[in-house]
Design an enzyme around this catalytic site. Structure first.
Site, PDB file in Angstrom:
ATOM      1  N   TYR A 312      -0.517   3.276   1.191  1.00 45.51           N
ATOM      2  CA  TYR A 312       0.680   3.911  -0.199  1.00 45.51           C
ATOM      3  C   TYR A 312      -0.273   2.625  -1.400  1.00 45.51           C
ATOM      4  O   TYR A 312       0.258   1.138  -1.095  1.00 45.51           O
ATOM      5  CB  TYR A 312       2.182   3.553  -0.335  1.00 45.51           C
ATOM      6  CG  TYR A 312       3.105   4.179  -1.239  1.00 45.51           C
ATOM      7  CD1 TYR A 312       2.880   4.318  -2.424  1.00 45.51           C
ATOM      8  CD2 TYR A 312       4.272   4.095  -0.878  1.00 45.51           C
ATOM      9  CE1 TYR A 312       3.270   4.077  -3.216  1.00 45.51           C
ATOM     10  CE2 TYR A 312       4.757   4.343  -1.824  1.00 45.51           C
ATOM     11  CZ  TYR A 312       4.539   4.574  -3.135  1.00 45.51           C
ATOM     12  OH  TYR A 312       5.846   4.017  -4.006  1.00 45.51           O
ATOM     13  N   CYS A 313      -0.706   3.052  -2.518  1.00 45.90           N
ATOM     14  CA  CYS A 313      -0.928   1.755  -3.562  1.00 45.90           C
ATOM     15  C   CYS A 313      -1.898   1.478  -2.216  1.00 45.90           C
ATOM     16  O   CYS A 313      -2.887   1.624  -2.553  1.00 45.90           O
ATOM     17  CB  CYS A 313       0.300   1.848  -4.288  1.00 45.90           C
ATOM     18  SG  CYS A 313       0.460  -0.083  -5.304  1.00 45.90           S
ATOM     19  N   VAL A 314      -1.494  -0.098  -3.085  1.00 44.47           N
ATOM     20  CA  VAL A 314      -2.953  -1.555  -2.528  1.00 44.47           C
ATOM     21  C   VAL A 314      -3.194  -1.183  -0.648  1.00 44.47           C
ATOM     22  O   VAL A 314      -4.277  -1.421  -0.307  1.00 44.47           O
ATOM     23  CB  VAL A 314      -1.837  -2.943  -2.634  1.00 44.47           C
ATOM     24  CG1 VAL A 314      -1.028  -2.615  -1.413  1.00 44.47           C
ATOM     25  CG2 VAL A 314      -3.538  -3.724  -2.247  1.00 44.47           C
TER      26      VAL A 314
END
Length: 580
Positions: A312-314
């Site tokens: 998720y994301c980074v």
């Protein structure tokens, strides 16, 4: 003097309104001069565009005053609406209450502000011949200035605040002052009533055990809720810039619980919030001693050749680097599939966050990270600035001016539950990825001495983007499709960075778009995509099952948390998620 007289505003003169316009114009001129200094030269303007903008602004302004005066001004019972197509006619949630349009004076303020906002933003667009990033900074700063100067933010120009003050005898302002002083003391804007939530009780409450702990992460194994589970387990890598329980909110919203209920053996990495002991951590640590270590741990525990993964994301960006490293080491078969939630690998169109990586910002980060880590409150403030109208000024009005009680909202509680970041790694992330975009350049980055290349990734990938994402724009997430070499499914979800991901099927909200064949561009995808109402989670689990649906008993041996070689350390959600 009667209360009604106190509540009745006085019409400003034309000269006073002109002075207001001049003041805001001077503020924008200061920003233009600052941008010119950063660019090293005078900012050029498109003269024809400037002429059109100024002429349109003058005509709209005169028409606004003429409508006001011709219809009797303050003597009217109701305000005269602006003509369709006028900047002052557009809908704006800050002025949604009828009080803004029912009273001629406040309607005049509202229309004047919207007209002036349109003028100043158009003037930033008229800046010509400068670096696009410099122009984007100017527009971002202008938007921030206009959001801050909105008449809704000031008690004497907000009819709702005046009415509330008269009704309560000023108690709303006293209560608002208490809210403001409390926020100053804790160094963070409050969005919700935190007393209503407790991690492990009504947040992050999915049953499970912490079965491994390292200086970097805890590994959570969730208890199965079905008699059989898919043989290939799932490991979730949440971003370490936030608490993991965004994916495990209340049971009816929890992606973790839903995935468990779909018959998956679910593991999740809970990252430790950084402290001084983590000052030397770099990206390699999150890849090698984080993601790959967790992958190998689960494979060995369950005696399986591979795992499904979510980043998720980074953590999705890092998952891409992990896959590239495994490919370079001929170990790609350790991962059966990779799902990316709103994750970027190509940062050439990374949105407004890329505006926070100039030399001045880097110097500020170094000053704020003198202890070896960055206090998460500063990162939260940055994210709030990206949506200042909704996440800052909306709460200034409601909490400080109107003195309203904080509503209980789990998502906002999570948003304020910040984590600290290792200073060295955070700086490298901003410089190497956001600024220099090295991840998409083959061999430009190395992990543990091994050059990596995203083009070598052939792992089946599921890439999810949010249509209204302001942190990882859909245009930026889409670019992953141009760098991975394996089979790939791209899905565009309704809403943004959080609600676009956390959208359980039972809620019946939003929609998503898919294409059977992947086109060459996001625009082509949108044009050809099929829209489906509701949550995209069922689409994802169908994709996971298409990787292989063989199942095993869920209630024996290591499939039960703590039942294998790795014994239970403590109950989920563990202590790392509660650390400050």
């Amino acid at each position: 003097m009667e209360a009604q007289d106190l509540n009745e505003p006085h019409l400003p003169t034309l000269e006073q309104m002109q002075q207001w316009t001049e003041v805001v114009g001077r503020a924008q001129q200061l920003m233009l001069e600052q941008a010119a200094g950063a660019a090293g030269r005078t900012l050029p303007f498109d003269p024809q565009m400037v002429s059109r903008i100024q002429t349109g602004f003058a005509n709209e302004g005169l028409a606004l005053w003429q409508r006001f005066l011709d219809s009797g001004g303050m003597l009217r019972d109701r305000a005269e609406p602006p003509p369709p197509g006028s900047p002052a006619a557009r809908k704006d949630r800050r002025f949604a209450d009828p009080a803004w349009t029912n009273h001629p004076f406040y309607d005049l303020i509202r229309q004047s502000y919207l007209l002036l906002s349109d003028y100043l933003l158009n003037m930033t667009d008229a800046v010509d011949g400068v670096d696009p990033k410099q122009k984007a900074k100017l527009r971002f700063a202008t938007n921030g200035l206009l959001d801050a100067m909105a008449p809704s933010n000031f008690p004497l120009t907000n009819p709702l605040v005046i009415e509330k003050t008269m009704q309560s005898g000023g108690e709303n302002l006293v209560k608002g002052l208490q809210h403001m002083l409390a926020d100053i003391e804790k160094g963070q804007l409050t969005h919700t009533d935190g007393t209503q939530f407790e991690v492990g009780r009504n947040l992050a409450a999915t049953p499970g055990k912490v079965i491994k702990e390292t200086p970097l992460y805890q590994l959570i194994h969730y208890a199965p809720s079905t008699a059989k589970v898919l043989e290939t387990p799932l490991i979730i890598f949440p971003p370490w810039i936030n608490r993991f329980y965004i994916l495990d909110l209340a049971p009816e919203k929890s992606f973790v619980k839903w995935a468990v209920d779909q018959g998956l053996s679910v593991f999740l990495v809970s990252w430790k919030s950084a402290d001084a002991s983590m000052k030397d951590l770099i990206w390699d640590d999150y890849i090698l001693r984080g993601q790959i270590d967790a992958i190998d741990t689960v494979r060995e525990l369950l005696a399986v050749p591979s795992v499904h993964t979510i980043g998720y994301c980074v953590a999705g960006t890092t998952l891409a680097a992990t896959l590239a490293l495994l490919a370079a080491r001929d170990e790609a078969d350790k991962v059966a599939s990779a799902t990316f939630f709103t994750a970027q690998v190509d940062f050439s169109e990374a949105g407004d966050l890329s505006l926070f990586i100039d030399s001045d910002q880097m110097k500020l980060l170094e000053q704020l990270s003198s202890g070896g880590f960055l206090d998460g409150r500063y990162m939260a403030a940055t994210f709030n600035l990206l949506r200042g109208r909704d996440l800052i000024w909306n709460y200034v009005v409601n909490n400080y001016l109107l003195g309203q009680d904080y509503p209980p909202f789990d998502l906002l509680y999570w948003n304020g539950d910040t984590t600290n970041l290792p200073a060295r790694w955070h700086k490298d992330y901003l410089c190497q990825l956001y600024r220099d975009n090295l991840l998409v350049k083959p061999g430009a980055l190395s992990v543990d001495g091994t050059p990596i290349d995203l083009g070598k990734i052939r792992t089946p990938a599921y890439v999810q983007a949010g249509r209204e994402d302001h942190i990882a724009p859909a245009e930026s997430v889409w670019k992953a499709t141009q760098h991975f070499s394996g089979p790939l499914r791209f899905l565009l979800a309704g809403s943004g960075h959080i609600a676009g991901v956390v959208n359980p099927p039972a809620a019946g909200k939003y929609q998503y778009w898919t294409c059977d064949e992947l086109p060459d561009s996001l625009d082509a995808f949108v044009a050809a995509a099929k829209e489906t109402k509701g949550s995209w989670w069922p689409d994802w689990i169908e994709w996971i099952r298409s990787m292989g649906d063989s199942s095993v008993a869920a209630t024996k041996g290591a499939r039960v948390p703590g039942g294998g070689k790795l014994k239970s350390i403590e109950d989920a959600p563990g202590r790392y998620v509660k650390g400050r």
